[in-house]
Design an enzyme around this catalytic site. Structure first.
Site, PDB file in Angstrom:
ATOM      1  N   LYS A 151       0.818  -1.221   0.000  1.00  0.00           N
ATOM      2  CA  LYS A 151       0.000   0.000   0.000  1.00  0.00           C
ATOM      3  C   LYS A 151       0.851   1.271   0.000  1.00  0.00           C
ATOM      4  O   LYS A 151       0.558   2.212  -0.712  1.00  0.00           O
ATOM      5  CB  LYS A 151      -0.920   0.032   1.239  1.00  0.00           C
ATOM      6  N   ARG A 168      -9.145   0.816   9.184  1.00  0.00           N
ATOM      7  CA  ARG A 168      -8.684  -0.538   9.447  1.00  0.00           C
ATOM      8  C   ARG A 168      -9.723  -1.344  10.204  1.00  0.00           C
ATOM      9  O   ARG A 168      -9.504  -2.518  10.490  1.00  0.00           O
ATOM     10  CB  ARG A 168      -7.425  -0.468  10.292  1.00  0.00           C
ATOM     11  N   ARG A 225      12.176  -6.725   4.924  1.00  0.00           N
ATOM     12  CA  ARG A 225      12.003  -5.287   4.691  1.00  0.00           C
ATOM     13  C   ARG A 225      12.929  -4.463   5.573  1.00  0.00           C
ATOM     14  O   ARG A 225      13.004  -4.663   6.781  1.00  0.00           O
ATOM     15  CB  ARG A 225      10.543  -4.910   4.976  1.00  0.00           C
ATOM     16  N   ARG A 262      12.005  -2.561  11.258  1.00  0.00           N
ATOM     17  CA  ARG A 262      10.980  -2.084  12.193  1.00  0.00           C
ATOM     18  C   ARG A 262      10.682  -3.167  13.228  1.00  0.00           C
ATOM     19  O   ARG A 262      10.632  -4.341  12.893  1.00  0.00           O
ATOM     20  CB  ARG A 262       9.695  -1.741  11.418  1.00  0.00           C
ATOM     21  N   ARG A 275      -0.038  -9.256  13.247  1.00  0.00           N
ATOM     22  CA  ARG A 275      -0.599  -8.210  12.377  1.00  0.00           C
ATOM     23  C   ARG A 275      -1.503  -8.813  11.304  1.00  0.00           C
ATOM     24  O   ARG A 275      -2.538  -8.246  10.961  1.00  0.00           O
ATOM     25  CB  ARG A 275       0.523  -7.407  11.723  1.00  0.00           C
TER      26      ARG A 275
HETATM   27  P1  ADP Z   1       1.554  -1.991   8.115  1.00  0.00           P
HETATM   28  O1  ADP Z   1       0.406  -1.620   7.221  1.00  0.00           O
HETATM   29  O2  ADP Z   1       2.780  -2.350   7.352  1.00  0.00           O
HETATM   30  O3  ADP Z   1       1.184  -2.931   9.224  1.00  0.00           O
HETATM   31  P2  ADP Z   1       1.448   0.650   9.209  1.00  0.00           P
HETATM   32  O4  ADP Z   1       2.641   1.503   9.142  1.00  0.00           O
HETATM   33  O5  ADP Z   1       0.288   0.971   8.352  1.00  0.00           O
HETATM   34  O6  ADP Z   1       2.016  -0.783   8.930  1.00  0.00           O
HETATM   35  O7  ADP Z   1       0.920   0.539  10.721  1.00  0.00           O
HETATM   36  C1  ADP Z   1       1.762   0.204  11.784  1.00  0.00           C
HETATM   37  C2  ADP Z   1       0.964   0.083  13.078  1.00  0.00           C
HETATM   38  O8  ADP Z   1       0.334   1.352  13.386  1.00  0.00           O
HETATM   39  C3  ADP Z   1      -0.204  -0.903  13.060  1.00  0.00           C
HETATM   40  O9  ADP Z   1       0.219  -2.233  13.310  1.00  0.00           O
HETATM   41  C4  ADP Z   1      -1.080  -0.343  14.187  1.00  0.00           C
HETATM   42  O10 ADP Z   1      -0.577  -0.654  15.473  1.00  0.00           O
HETATM   43  C5  ADP Z   1      -0.940   1.151  13.985  1.00  0.00           C
HETATM   44  N1  ADP Z   1      -1.987   1.673  13.067  1.00  0.00           N
HETATM   45  C6  ADP Z   1      -1.800   2.169  11.806  1.00  0.00           C
HETATM   46  N2  ADP Z   1      -2.962   2.541  11.247  1.00  0.00           N
HETATM   47  C7  ADP Z   1      -3.928   2.247  12.157  1.00  0.00           C
HETATM   48  C8  ADP Z   1      -5.356   2.375  12.164  1.00  0.00           C
HETATM   49  N3  ADP Z   1      -6.036   2.866  11.108  1.00  0.00           N
HETATM   50  N4  ADP Z   1      -6.028   1.975  13.277  1.00  0.00           N
HETATM   51  C9  ADP Z   1      -5.373   1.481  14.346  1.00  0.00           C
HETATM   52  N5  ADP Z   1      -4.042   1.323  14.398  1.00  0.00           N
HETATM   53  C10 ADP Z   1      -3.313   1.699  13.324  1.00  0.00           C
END
Ligand code: ADP
Ligand code: ZN
Length: 207
Positions: free
Chosen positions: A13, A88, A122, A152, A163
């Site tokens: 994404k 999400r 990654r 990360r 996740r």
């Molecule tokens: P990825 O999509 O690779 O898991 P992101 O950078 O989008 O990583 O998100 C990392 C973390 O940030 C998620 O695992 C969550 O803990 C938090 N997070 C991100 N976006 C949301 C959201 N819309 N609602 C709740 N938590 C979120």
């Protein structure tokens, strides 16, 4: 255009959002990036968000919705934006309906096996957010800003599994929620190939 990107963590994404930003001039709103910025502060909130993220769980809806709402209300989002990582949960999607109307959802589709392989190799630049793959990039520092690359915390194997479970349970129902405006693309091949089909779709959107 107001676009949301759907797809599991590691499906691509963020890469797709950057390509759309480059060609269509829409700002990318990544809730993951917004939270990673918060975590760098020295506050009780920062510590709480940090431990939630490290476990692979979701930050509470209330806080997440508040942060996105503030961001969308800024000037650069008037003509549209790309939401990357939000909504999400169905609850977040419903809250978003009350903030603004979304034109389309792009589903970035990738099997979990490939996702696990991509995430565990990654490398991320902690300074500028650029992403590299350890299989194909064998240097330690960022090509753009020279900072030392890191893995990360949430790209460690135990957290990846969590996740993906969280995605399956909480986020995948959104595919149905947006079924009336969904464009699905596979990211199994190269990032360029993925983007090519999205670009064709966006170029034709709304005539
Ligand atoms: P990825 O999509 O690779 O898991 P992101 O950078 O989008 O990583 O998100 C990392 C973390 O940030 C998620 O695992 C969550 O803990 C938090 N997070 C991100 N976006 C949301 C959201 N819309 N609602 C709740 N938590 C979120
Ligand atoms: Zn960098």
């Amino acid at each position: 255009m107001k676009i949301i990107l759907l797809g599991a963590p590691g499906s691509g994404k963020g890469t797709l959002a950057k390509q759309i930003t480059r060609d269509f001039g829409l700002p990318q709103i990544s809730t993951g990036d917004l939270f990673r910025a918060i975590v760098k502060e020295d506050s009780a909130l920062a510590r709480e968000v940090k431990s939630i993220m490290a476990s692979g769980a979701l930050v509470p809806d209330e806080l997440t919705i508040e942060i996105v709402k503030n961001r969308i209300n800024q000037n650069d989002c008037q003509k549209g934006f790309i939401l990357d990582g939000f909504p999400r949960t169905v609850n977040q999607a419903k809250a978003l309906e009350n903030i603004t109307e979304i034109d389309m959802a792009i589903l970035v589709d990738l099997d979990f096996e490939t996702i696990i392989d991509r995430l565990s190799s990654r490398l991320t630049c902690p300074a500028c957010g650029e992403i590299y793959n350890a299989h194909t990039y064998n240097q330690q520092s960022c090509q753009k800003c020279n900072a030392t690359l890191i893995q990360r915390d949430d790209d460690k194997p135990e957290t990846i599994k969590n996740r993906l479970e969280v995605y399956e349970k909480n986020t995948s129902p959104l595919i149905n929620f947006y079924s009336d405006r969904l464009f699905k693309v596979s990211s199994k091949n190269s990032a360029e190939e993925t983007y090519r089909s999205v670009k064709t779709f966006l170029d034709n959107f709304g005539g």
